[in-house]
Enzyme design. Sequence first.
Site, short mmCIF file in Angstrom:
data_model
loop_
_atom_site.label_atom_id
_atom_site.label_comp_id
_atom_site.label_asym_id
_atom_site.label_seq_id
_atom_site.Cartn_x
_atom_site.Cartn_y
_atom_site.Cartn_z
N HIS A 212 0.84 -1.21 0.00
CA HIS A 212 0.00 0.00 0.00
C HIS A 212 0.87 1.25 0.00
CE1 HIS A 212 -2.61 -3.02 2.25
NE2 HIS A 212 -3.39 -2.69 1.25
N ASP B 70 -2.94 -7.41 -7.62
CA ASP B 70 -4.30 -7.82 -7.98
C ASP B 70 -4.49 -7.47 -9.46
OD1 ASP B 70 -5.69 -8.38 -5.15
OD2 ASP B 70 -4.32 -6.69 -4.97
P1 AMP Z 1 -6.23 -4.23 -0.44
O1 AMP Z 1 -6.15 -3.37 0.79
O2 AMP Z 1 -5.67 -5.60 -0.27
O3 AMP Z 1 -7.59 -4.19 -1.07
O4 AMP Z 1 -5.26 -3.54 -1.49
C1 AMP Z 1 -5.36 -2.18 -1.82
C2 AMP Z 1 -4.45 -1.89 -2.98
O5 AMP Z 1 -3.11 -2.22 -2.65
C3 AMP Z 1 -4.81 -2.71 -4.23
O6 AMP Z 1 -4.69 -1.89 -5.39
C4 AMP Z 1 -3.76 -3.79 -4.22
O7 AMP Z 1 -3.46 -4.31 -5.50
C5 AMP Z 1 -2.57 -3.03 -3.66
N1 AMP Z 1 -1.60 -3.97 -3.11
C6 AMP Z 1 -1.83 -4.93 -2.17
N2 AMP Z 1 -0.72 -5.67 -1.98
C7 AMP Z 1 0.23 -5.17 -2.81
C8 AMP Z 1 1.60 -5.50 -3.07
N3 AMP Z 1 2.20 -6.50 -2.45
N4 AMP Z 1 2.26 -4.77 -3.99
C9 AMP Z 1 1.65 -3.74 -4.63
N5 AMP Z 1 0.36 -3.38 -4.43
C10 AMP Z 1 -0.33 -4.08 -3.53
#
Ligand code: AMP
Length: 280
Positions: A37, A150
Amino acid sequence: MLTVHTVDDIRNQVGQWKKQGLTVGLVPTMGYLHEGHESLMQAARKQTDKLVVSIFVNPTQFGPNEDLEAYPRDPEHDRAICARNETDLIFMPDARIMYPEGFQTTVSVSGLTEGLCGRSRPVHFAGVCTVVCKLFNIVNPDFAYFGQKDAQQLAVVTRMAKDLNLPVTVVGCPIIREADGLAKSSRNAYLNGEERRAALSLSRSLQMAQTRFNQGERDSATLRALIMEELGKEPMLRPDYVEVVDSLTLVPVERLSAPALVAVAAFVGKTRLIDNVTLS
Ligand code: AMP
């Protein structure tokens, strides 16, 4: 750094910035923030004047037997992460703000959502598109940042913004990994020591596919078999899918010519993890 909870409050603040000619970047998250994030926040920080981070565990993107209730939450830690990345405003609505009584609209993208995670999570992308569309309308960002982690979500949200003429540029950001290769994820918090070790075979198998591709392998069945074989060595792991698809259309490919997305999803114990690599 301000935290706001209502639609009016965020609209007022962003409206003031826009009147001053400032650009706004949005990083939508479900909280329990980590370096993945943070990388999105840093990309936004470089490109836009003001940074908004939304933190909302969106119930509509969870299926009935998924982990909505158990999803990890830590608002204080999240606030600290946002602060150290110079976030201007956190938008932290609760479910009654996003889905008030009488709510009955769904935004869905077809095609792109049919394979990969869409197959095993049938309601997921409609939930994602609905909440992201709402966030775009509420926050009115110039740029919105999503992780390649994702990959299907990034493709779907990009398509939605284009198809609905939403006045926002969707920016994709690279996957951030732990030192040993595991893709960072809020769901890694569910893993015990043994599961954490088993989970490594996702990134390891993708790395092996990358190496074989670099050596000239272009047959997708061969690459999938290689990955399945590696995942199969790990008894704690139950693969959901291993797919090689065109990186833009997400349609399965037999031979790799244009950039291809190699995507895997697997359960480690009860935790469903995803990872991918783009071969080009
Ligand atoms: P989430 O809180 O899991 O819904 O993720 C929020 C955003 O952070 C989404 O756009 C995810 O793709 C991105 N994200 C989560 N994990 C990663 C990671 N390891 N590397 C890059 N972006 C990430």
